[in-house]
Design an enzyme around this catalytic site. Structure first.
Site, PDB file in Angstrom:
ATOM      1  N   SER A  58       0.813  -1.223   0.000  1.00 47.83           N
ATOM      2  CA  SER A  58       0.000   0.000   0.000  1.00 47.83           C
ATOM      3  C   SER A  58       0.843   1.268   0.000  1.00 47.83           C
ATOM      4  O   SER A  58       0.306   2.371   0.101  1.00 47.83           O
ATOM      5  CB  SER A  58      -0.909   0.015   1.231  1.00 47.83           C
ATOM      6  OG  SER A  58      -1.759  -1.102   1.219  1.00 47.83           O
ATOM      7  N   THR A  60       4.022   1.318   1.943  1.00 43.51           N
ATOM      8  CA  THR A  60       4.729   1.293   3.235  1.00 43.51           C
ATOM      9  C   THR A  60       6.119   1.925   3.127  1.00 43.51           C
ATOM     10  O   THR A  60       6.491   2.773   3.941  1.00 43.51           O
ATOM     11  CB  THR A  60       4.914  -0.180   3.703  1.00 43.51           C
ATOM     12  OG1 THR A  60       3.787  -0.945   3.315  1.00 43.51           O
ATOM     13  CG2 THR A  60       5.147  -0.257   5.198  1.00 43.51           C
ATOM     14  N   HIS A 104       2.441  -4.690   9.154  1.00 44.88           N
ATOM     15  CA  HIS A 104       1.205  -4.933   8.404  1.00 44.88           C
ATOM     16  C   HIS A 104       0.080  -5.350   9.363  1.00 44.88           C
ATOM     17  O   HIS A 104      -0.974  -5.806   8.927  1.00 44.88           O
ATOM     18  CB  HIS A 104       1.422  -6.004   7.331  1.00 44.88           C
ATOM     19  CG  HIS A 104       2.385  -5.587   6.263  1.00 44.88           C
ATOM     20  ND1 HIS A 104       2.340  -4.343   5.676  1.00 44.88           N
ATOM     21  CD2 HIS A 104       3.424  -6.240   5.676  1.00 44.88           C
ATOM     22  CE1 HIS A 104       3.313  -4.247   4.778  1.00 44.88           C
ATOM     23  NE2 HIS A 104       3.985  -5.383   4.766  1.00 44.88           N
ATOM     24  N   MET A 231      12.880   7.962  -6.645  1.00 45.14           N
ATOM     25  CA  MET A 231      13.182   6.821  -5.771  1.00 45.14           C
ATOM     26  C   MET A 231      13.620   5.589  -6.555  1.00 45.14           C
ATOM     27  O   MET A 231      14.586   4.936  -6.206  1.00 45.14           O
ATOM     28  CB  MET A 231      11.976   6.491  -4.878  1.00 45.14           C
ATOM     29  CG  MET A 231      11.816   7.492  -3.748  1.00 45.14           C
ATOM     30  SD  MET A 231      10.467   7.098  -2.633  1.00 45.14           S
ATOM     31  CE  MET A 231      11.206   5.841  -1.617  1.00 45.14           C
ATOM     32  N   ARG A 260       8.306  -0.628  -8.449  1.00 49.70           N
ATOM     33  CA  ARG A 260       7.922  -1.304  -9.685  1.00 49.70           C
ATOM     34  C   ARG A 260       7.304  -0.289 -10.642  1.00 49.70           C
ATOM     35  O   ARG A 260       7.999   0.274 -11.467  1.00 49.70           O
ATOM     36  CB  ARG A 260       6.934  -2.436  -9.326  1.00 49.70           C
ATOM     37  CG  ARG A 260       6.648  -3.433 -10.429  1.00 49.70           C
ATOM     38  CD  ARG A 260       5.658  -4.467  -9.962  1.00 49.70           C
ATOM     39  NE  ARG A 260       4.371  -3.888  -9.634  1.00 49.70           N
ATOM     40  CZ  ARG A 260       3.350  -3.762 -10.466  1.00 49.70           C
ATOM     41  NH1 ARG A 260       3.448  -4.216 -11.694  1.00 49.70           N
ATOM     42  NH2 ARG A 260       2.203  -3.201 -10.094  1.00 49.70           N
ATOM     43  N   LYS A 261       6.012  -0.003 -10.505  1.00 52.33           N
ATOM     44  CA  LYS A 261       5.354   0.966 -11.399  1.00 52.33           C
ATOM     45  C   LYS A 261       5.022   2.262 -10.668  1.00 52.33           C
ATOM     46  O   LYS A 261       5.062   3.331 -11.254  1.00 52.33           O
ATOM     47  CB  LYS A 261       4.055   0.368 -11.953  1.00 52.33           C
ATOM     48  CG  LYS A 261       4.261  -0.837 -12.851  1.00 52.33           C
ATOM     49  CD  LYS A 261       3.956  -0.477 -14.279  1.00 52.33           C
ATOM     50  CE  LYS A 261       4.192  -1.622 -15.200  1.00 52.33           C
ATOM     51  NZ  LYS A 261       3.004  -2.037 -15.932  1.00 52.33           N
ATOM     52  N   GLY A 262       4.577   2.125  -9.423  1.00 51.77           N
ATOM     53  CA  GLY A 262       4.240   3.301  -8.625  1.00 51.77           C
ATOM     54  C   GLY A 262       3.108   4.123  -9.212  1.00 51.77           C
ATOM     55  O   GLY A 262       3.113   5.348  -9.142  1.00 51.77           O
TER      56      GLY A 262
HETATM   57  P1  A3P Z   1       3.605  -1.147  -7.433  1.00 50.94           P
HETATM   58  O1  A3P Z   1       4.016  -2.582  -7.291  1.00 50.94           O
HETATM   59  O2  A3P Z   1       2.190  -0.982  -7.874  1.00 50.94           O
HETATM   60  O3  A3P Z   1       4.551  -0.364  -8.285  1.00 50.94           O
HETATM   61  P2  A3P Z   1       4.996  -1.443  -0.047  1.00 50.94           P
HETATM   62  O4  A3P Z   1       6.098  -0.533   0.286  1.00 50.94           O
HETATM   63  O5  A3P Z   1       3.830  -1.358   0.904  1.00 50.94           O
HETATM   64  O6  A3P Z   1       5.475  -2.824  -0.268  1.00 50.94           O
HETATM   65  O7  A3P Z   1       4.351  -0.928  -1.432  1.00 50.94           O
HETATM   66  C1  A3P Z   1       5.020  -1.101  -2.648  1.00 50.94           C
HETATM   67  C2  A3P Z   1       4.257  -0.329  -3.704  1.00 50.94           C
HETATM   68  O8  A3P Z   1       4.442   1.091  -3.483  1.00 50.94           O
HETATM   69  C3  A3P Z   1       4.790  -0.619  -5.101  1.00 50.94           C
HETATM   70  O9  A3P Z   1       3.680  -0.498  -5.968  1.00 50.94           O
HETATM   71  C4  A3P Z   1       5.788   0.520  -5.278  1.00 50.94           C
HETATM   72  O10 A3P Z   1       6.158   0.761  -6.609  1.00 50.94           O
HETATM   73  C5  A3P Z   1       4.991   1.666  -4.675  1.00 50.94           C
HETATM   74  N1  A3P Z   1       5.833   2.810  -4.348  1.00 50.94           N
HETATM   75  C6  A3P Z   1       7.014   2.838  -3.689  1.00 50.94           C
HETATM   76  N2  A3P Z   1       7.511   4.078  -3.635  1.00 50.94           N
HETATM   77  C7  A3P Z   1       6.636   4.875  -4.270  1.00 50.94           C
HETATM   78  C8  A3P Z   1       6.597   6.278  -4.577  1.00 50.94           C
HETATM   79  N3  A3P Z   1       7.588   7.084  -4.230  1.00 50.94           N
HETATM   80  N4  A3P Z   1       5.529   6.734  -5.246  1.00 50.94           N
HETATM   81  C9  A3P Z   1       4.518   5.922  -5.616  1.00 50.94           C
HETATM   82  N5  A3P Z   1       4.510   4.600  -5.386  1.00 50.94           N
HETATM   83  C10 A3P Z   1       5.550   4.074  -4.715  1.00 50.94           C
END
Ligand code: A3P
Length: 297
Positions: A58, A60, A104, A231, A260-262
């Site tokens: 989400s 994190t 979590h 990032m 990944r995609k963000g």
């Molecule tokens: P996606 O897999 O959809 O790209 P967590 O930290 O809870 O594991 O969440 C990971 C998700 O947050 C991933 O999503 C990641 O790319 C996204 N994320 C990490 N940094 C981010 C940022 N600066 N802006 C937007 N999304 C981000």
């Protein structure tokens, strides 16, 4: 005590968990879950401790990174947070301040002192379709993941709440109950899609919530360093070597499997039309009484 449980179906979908009091935890939680949760409950909390709480995938790491920059006054990347869930409490006790933890788990599983108002808590939520897509791809990138199977099998389990930390819906309802009933002022609720829309104002609000004051150039620098674009490019170059070790062990590609995609709406690359319709029906039914509305694109 917990029991090891493996949920599986005839199509080869499998989820390994530790189950305790009806909830499915990840297998990497130390020991028998019960003892670990009891130790967390009694953990000594410091005034400047920060906790980032979320359902997996989400945002994190994103919130952790902003919080750690605001807590330290330095715009350096710290890699991954220290999770309450996966680390021995003796290790967490010895970490230097300011400590930025993640988990979590939900509010009832936080240290008692947090539930009495000590420390600060960020809760971040994200729309459940993007969470599903992100979590599935994440599992596929891990060595020895707790889940194995196809996207179709994953979505079936996810929609049934057979997932690590249980159902996305139950987790959201849990936080909604906390919002309605908890009288303390040490929780700030964040929404991934709103952060994507306007990161700068979120950085400002998060700083105020933490009670820290910085000049505009530093807050702008934090915002800039915490956009997805920056990032994904620079985190791997700058994080501590010991975090890299951990990543090497857990990831098949030997690189941080988080960024990944963000984006908002990547779920469209994963859900079929039929899967999307089924999910929408479940969402309508489950969210009938919820005050939360998520943006899906
Ligand atoms: P996606 O897999 O959809 O790209 P967590 O930290 O809870 O594991 O969440 C990971 C998700 O947050 C991933 O999503 C990641 O790319 C996204 N994320 C990490 N940094 C981010 C940022 N600066 N802006 C937007 N999304 C981000």
């Amino acid at each position: 005590m917990c029991e090891f449980v493996e949920e599986f179906d005839e199509e080869g979908t499998s989820l390994k968990t530790k189950k305790y009091e009806g909830k499915l935890y990840t297998t990497i939680i130390p020991g028998n879950v019960k003892d670990h949760l009891e130790r967390i409950e009694q953990m000594e909390v410091r005034d400047d401790d920060t906790f980032v709480l979320s359902y997996p995938k989400s945002g994190t790491h994103w919130v952790f990174t902003i919080a750690s920059m605001l807590r330290t006054g330095k715009s350096t990347y710290k890699g991954s947070p220290d999770f309450l869930d996966f680390n021995d409490v003796d290790v967490l006790d010895k970490l230097p301040s300011p400590r930025i933890f993640a988990s979590h788990m939900t509010f009832d599983r936080l240290p008692r002192q947090v539930r009495e108002g000590k420390g600060k808590v960020f809760v971040v939520s994200r729309n459940p379709k993007d969470v599903a897509a992100s979590l599935y791809v994440f599992f596929m990138k891990l060595e020895n993941a707790d889940f194995s199977g196809s996207w179709e099998g994953f979505l079936r389990f996810y929609m049934q709440g057979k997932m690590l930390y249980g159902s996305w819906f139950e987790t959201l309802f849990d936080w909604e109950r906390t919002k309605d009933t908890y009288k303390g002022d040490n929780i700030m609720y964040l929404v991934y899609e709103k952060m994507k829309k306007d990161l700068s104002s979120h950085v400002d609000k998060m700083a105020s919530f933490l009670g820290v004051t910085y000049d505009k150039p530093f807050l702008d620098e934090v915002t800039d360093r915490c956009t997805f674009k920056t990032m994904i490019k620079t985190v791997m170059e700058e994080i501590k070597p010991q975090d890299q070790d951990f990543i090497h062990k857990m990831s098949k590609e030997k690189k941080l499997p988080i960024y990944r995609k963000g984006e908002v709406g990547d779920w469209k690359n994963h859900f079929t039309v039929a899967q999307n319709e089924a999910f929408d029906r479940l969402y309508e039914e489950q969210m009938r009484d919820s005050k939360c509305k998520f943006r899906f694109e």
